[in-house]
Design a protein around this motif. Structure first.
Motif, PDB file in Angstrom:
ATOM      1  N   LYS A   1       0.835  -1.205   0.000  1.00  0.00           N
ATOM      2  CA  LYS A   1       0.000   0.000   0.000  1.00  0.00           C
ATOM      3  C   LYS A   1       0.870   1.254   0.000  1.00  0.00           C
ATOM      4  N   ILE A   2       1.933   1.227   0.810  1.00  0.00           N
ATOM      5  CA  ILE A   2       2.836   2.385   0.871  1.00  0.00           C
ATOM      6  C   ILE A   2       3.482   2.618  -0.487  1.00  0.00           C
ATOM      7  N   GLU A   3       3.969   1.529  -1.104  1.00  0.00           N
ATOM      8  CA  GLU A   3       4.593   1.664  -2.428  1.00  0.00           C
ATOM      9  C   GLU A   3       3.586   2.199  -3.457  1.00  0.00           C
ATOM     10  N   GLN A   4       2.379   1.647  -3.474  1.00  0.00           N
ATOM     11  CA  GLN A   4       1.362   2.065  -4.450  1.00  0.00           C
ATOM     12  C   GLN A   4       0.976   3.527  -4.267  1.00  0.00           C
ATOM     13  N   LYS A   5       0.854   3.959  -3.006  1.00  0.00           N
ATOM     14  CA  LYS A   5       0.495   5.349  -2.738  1.00  0.00           C
ATOM     15  C   LYS A   5       1.609   6.310  -3.160  1.00  0.00           C
ATOM     16  N   LEU A   6       2.854   5.890  -3.009  1.00  0.00           N
ATOM     17  CA  LEU A   6       3.978   6.723  -3.453  1.00  0.00           C
ATOM     18  C   LEU A   6       3.968   6.867  -4.969  1.00  0.00           C
ATOM     19  N   LYS A   7       3.701   5.775  -5.674  1.00  0.00           N
ATOM     20  CA  LYS A   7       3.605   5.830  -7.140  1.00  0.00           C
ATOM     21  C   LYS A   7       2.426   6.703  -7.574  1.00  0.00           C
ATOM     22  N   GLN A   8       1.327   6.579  -6.854  1.00  0.00           N
ATOM     23  CA  GLN A   8       0.145   7.391  -7.159  1.00  0.00           C
ATOM     24  C   GLN A   8       0.435   8.869  -6.936  1.00  0.00           C
ATOM     25  N   LEU A   9       1.225   9.151  -5.893  1.00  0.00           N
ATOM     26  CA  LEU A   9       1.564  10.537  -5.569  1.00  0.00           C
ATOM     27  C   LEU A   9       2.392  11.184  -6.675  1.00  0.00           C
ATOM     28  N   ILE A  10       3.206  10.402  -7.369  1.00  0.00           N
ATOM     29  CA  ILE A  10       4.015  10.942  -8.475  1.00  0.00           C
ATOM     30  C   ILE A  10       3.104  11.549  -9.537  1.00  0.00           C
ATOM     31  N   ASP A  11       1.997  10.882  -9.820  1.00  0.00           N
ATOM     32  CA  ASP A  11       1.055  11.368 -10.837  1.00  0.00           C
ATOM     33  C   ASP A  11       0.175  12.497 -10.325  1.00  0.00           C
ATOM     34  N   GLU A  12      -0.255  12.398  -9.066  1.00  0.00           N
ATOM     35  CA  GLU A  12      -1.261  13.331  -8.563  1.00  0.00           C
ATOM     36  C   GLU A  12      -0.687  14.575  -7.883  1.00  0.00           C
ATOM     37  N   ASP A  13       0.456  14.450  -7.241  1.00  0.00           N
ATOM     38  CA  ASP A  13       1.048  15.590  -6.518  1.00  0.00           C
ATOM     39  C   ASP A  13       2.559  15.366  -6.424  1.00  0.00           C
ATOM     40  N   GLU A  14       3.235  15.572  -7.549  1.00  0.00           N
ATOM     41  CA  GLU A  14       4.668  15.256  -7.590  1.00  0.00           C
ATOM     42  C   GLU A  14       5.473  16.116  -6.622  1.00  0.00           C
ATOM     43  N   ALA A  15       5.008  17.331  -6.356  1.00  0.00           N
ATOM     44  CA  ALA A  15       5.723  18.198  -5.406  1.00  0.00           C
ATOM     45  C   ALA A  15       5.740  17.565  -4.013  1.00  0.00           C
ATOM     46  N   ALA A  16       4.621  16.952  -3.615  1.00  0.00           N
ATOM     47  CA  ALA A  16       4.552  16.284  -2.311  1.00  0.00           C
ATOM     48  C   ALA A  16       5.466  15.057  -2.297  1.00  0.00           C
TER      49      ALA A  16
END
Length: 717
Positions: A343-358
């Motif tokens: 879940k942590i890995e998937q959320k980090l990958k998702q964050l790249i697309d949705e909020d790369e600054a974060a």
């Protein structure tokens, strides 16, 4: 003894280029096996540190033994297919040339042919036997039915991981230990039937073997005493990284000071069983309850990529790296931990697309942490590291794998019998299957959480897969995640381990380590070392410090009142000082009971954080004992006072609590000079300012310092 010129040792020396210290250890081992009578109850001991080259040493000792009359070697390995296979592969690798020339043959006991001819039996023979019921039964059949001629030849029995299935207890109802007792009895029976054989035990955790009386009474109660007839120490090689790095150097400035990363007890409990109510997908990147595991996964990827960029800059091939998570043995827990990590890995990958600054902010925070611990001449630019980490997530370079069965391990082993690193970044989740003996290369992260209430020293230290050969450059990105409670237990074990080894090095193992414990009157009395629960020991040696760490003070108003009371108590101490002519009134020798009263008053002011403890009764008893060591003025303690101190509650990284309120060039140095035969108590008055993390009220921080001249004592809490 033919030390250097026999065909076996010459062949291995040409292959391995043994050092003088290694050759001496091998020579001493074989010479002792020849000169000293060993038996199943009095074996020889080859004692090394964890992952420190013990296999290399006993393989060389075998070669020297073959050159000096030994003809058959039985190698007993832990009950693990992976370790048995690893030992067998290592044996063939070391002795390949000699096997090809028909000087020797090597077999796994379960593959031993039942039609060996006289020609084959006349060669030097090595048999690898897993400490498992069917393996031992097959060995019994081979020696007593199929090939009884082998019993008449000069034999060496090498018990690798000797404390495993070597000392067990009747009273334990655990199924596995019951089977171990059967195996131990079978092995002892084999040894008794071959009285001319030489017996060598090899281990890094000899506590169950040394710390018990050699007594028929204990044997009748179910103990199987194995006190060694002799001990040879395996020399530690230059690249070895062990407990000193994790538990001693980590207290000093430098790369080691960043290696330990605290994990909360709450997080550890959360990861023991599935709980989707508390672990929501939407919050795995922000919840404080998963801070340790989240940081562990992120730091592992960032640290691995930093090292890859450094390797590329040096025109080297980028290495693959490994991380181990070992908190519990149940398969359900492993699956739950796998799901959380995914879940942590998937959320980090998702964050790249949705909020790369974060996402970038998270990665650069980890980058800055590694920059603080780096001593490399080249540390890659943050933009290069960020792009490498981003690509690692998008290209799925991180592989999260569950390893909780022999089948899992067998599928993951490479041709050398070592754990295969399939991806650039390998995050292994497992239990005991990943412990002692199995080699895991390029390990830069370890998340550990076994229950310390059930700790036994040999078991826990063998779980420490972060020990072993480590390139210096990898240490700056190595991190160890556990609770403070577990770290404290492991630190105590390391201290005990080092002191026991020192006892053998100095040749005073019969008397250097003294065992003490509380009696019913809260006094300290000698105790029987075989009764010690090793997770509860405190090792006391010359100049060692004991102090509370990980606490907050009470309210400002209460601290002002209480600290004034302690001020008066310290002032009153001067009435009882026996060195009134001392020009410096800050250094006085006073009765121990007066000091214990002050320690208890100070302790009332401290609120210990989760996982931290300061048992004033325990340390008062220790202080009382130390004050009565032989010398003048027994029952007295040196007091060294200092005022107006402003230490921060946290260390420089802002995560770990401060643990050095004493100044090494001032009061600590003074304690060494004054307290040669008496203990010292440093009473350091802190201002307790709010901007330093305290509550604005003054308080005393006590530090007990053991005498500069004393023998080591092992004390059970």
């Amino acid at each position: 003894m033919d030390l250097n010129h026999g065909v076996f040792i010459k062949t291995l020396q040409h292959k391995n280029n043994y050092s003088k210290d290694e050759l001496k250890a091998m020579h001493d081992t074989v010479n002792n096996l020849i000169e000293i009578s060993t038996s199943e109850n009095k074996p020889g001991m080859l004692l090394g540190r964890i992952q420190s080259g013990k296999t290399r040493s006993f393989m060389g000792s075998m070669a020297l033994g073959f050159d000096n009359g030994f003809e058959v070697v039985i190698i007993l390995t832990k009950n693990s297919n992976a370790l048995a296979r690893q030992t067998y592969e290592r044996l063939h690798k070391e002795y390949e040339a000699l096997i090809d020339l028909d000087y020797m043959s090597a077999y796994d006991i379960m593959s031993l042919p039942d039609d060996l001819r006289k020609f084959e039996l006349n060669k030097k023979i090595v048999i690898v036997v897993k400490k498992e019921k069917k393996n031992v039964e097959r060995l019994t059949k081979a020696l007593f039915e199929m090939y009884p001629v082998l019993r008449k030849r000069q034999m060496m029995i090498i018990d690798d991981e000797a404390d495993y299935a070597s000392v067990v207890y009747d009273k334990d109802k655990d199924k596995n230990l019951t089977e171990l007792k059967v195996i131990a009895s079978q092995l002892d029976q084999i040894k008794r039937e071959i009285p001319t054989a030489a017996y060598l035990q090899v281990t890094a955790t000899p506590y169950s073997l040394y710390l018990q009386p050699d007594s028929e009474v204990l044997s009748a109660r179910g103990y199987q005493p194995k006190r060694p007839a002799f001990t040879v120490l395996v020399p530690t090689y230059q690249l070895y990284v062990g407990g000193k790095f994790y538990f001693e150097q980590s207290k000093l400035e430098g790369p080691a000071s960043y290696v330990y990363q605290p994990v909360s007890e709450t997080e550890l409990e959360l990861l023991r069983k599935e709980d989707n109510r508390r672990v929501k997908d939407a919050y795995v990147l922000t919840t404080k309850q998963l801070t340790g595991l989240r940081n562990a996964l992120i730091n592992f990827v960032v640290g691995g990529k930093i090292r890859n960029l450094q390797q590329i800059a040096q025109q080297e091939r980028p290495k693959k790296y490994a991380f181990i998570m070992h908190t519990i043995t149940t398969k359900r827990a492993h699956m739950w931990q796998y799901q959380v990590a995914m879940k942590i890995e998937q959320k980090l990958k998702q964050l790249i697309d949705e909020d790369e600054a974060a996402f970038k902010s998270i990665i650069l925070k980890a980058y800055e942490g590694f920059k603080l611990s780096s001593e490399s001449n080249y540390f890659p630019d943050e933009s290069d590291v960020y792009e490498a980490v981003k690509s690692a997530f998008l290209d799925e370079e991180l592989l999260i794998t569950i390893v909780n069965s022999e089948q899992d391990v067998n599928q993951l082993l490479d041709k050398r019998g070592e754990l295969k690193l399939r991806a650039p970044l390998n995050f292994f989740i497992g239990g005991q299957i990943l412990d002692r003996g199995i080699t895991i290369g390029n390990l830069i992260g370890f998340y550990y959480g076994r229950d310390p209430k059930k700790f036994q020293q040999d078991t826990v230290l063998q779980h420490s897969r972060m020990y072993g050969a480590r390139p210096k450059e990898d240490l700056s990105v190595t991190r160890f995640y556990t609770t403070h409670r577990i770290y404290d237990v492991m630190e105590r074990m390391h201290a005990f381990d080092e002191d026991l080894r020192k006892a053998f090095e100095t040749g005073r193992n019969a008397g250097e380590v003294i065992f003490m414990m509380h009696d019913t009157k809260k006094d300290i009395v000698p105790c029987n070392p075989n009764k010690i629960l090793l997770s509860k020991v405190i090792t006391i040696k010359a100049k060692k410090r004991f102090l509370p760490v990980g606490f907050q003070t009470k309210s400002r108003s209460e601290m002002i009142r209480r600290t004034k009371k302690v001020d008066r108590m310290i002032q009153d101490l001067r009435k009882f000082a026996i060195n009134q002519n001392n020009k410096d009134a800050r250094h006085i020798l006073v009765p121990v009971q007066k000091v214990i009263t002050i320690l208890k008053e100070i302790t009332e002011c401290l609120i210990m954080e989760e996982g931290y403890e300061w048992n004033v009764e325990t340390f008062s008893a220790i202080l009382n004992y130390l004050s009565r060591l032989p010398g003048n003025n027994t029952g007295y303690v040196w007091i060294v006072t200092r005022e107006n101190r402003n230490i921060s509650r946290y260390r420089q990284d802002g995560v770990r609590f401060a643990d050095r309120p004493d100044n090494g060039q001032d009061e600590l140095k003074q304690s060494y000079q004054l307290g040669t035969t008496h203990p010292t108590v440093l009473l350091l008055r802190q201002n307790g300012n709010e901007n330093e993390g305290w509550r604005g009220g003054p308080f005393y921080w006590p530090v007990i310092v053991a005498p500069a001249q004393m023998n080591t004592i092992v004390f059970e809490e």
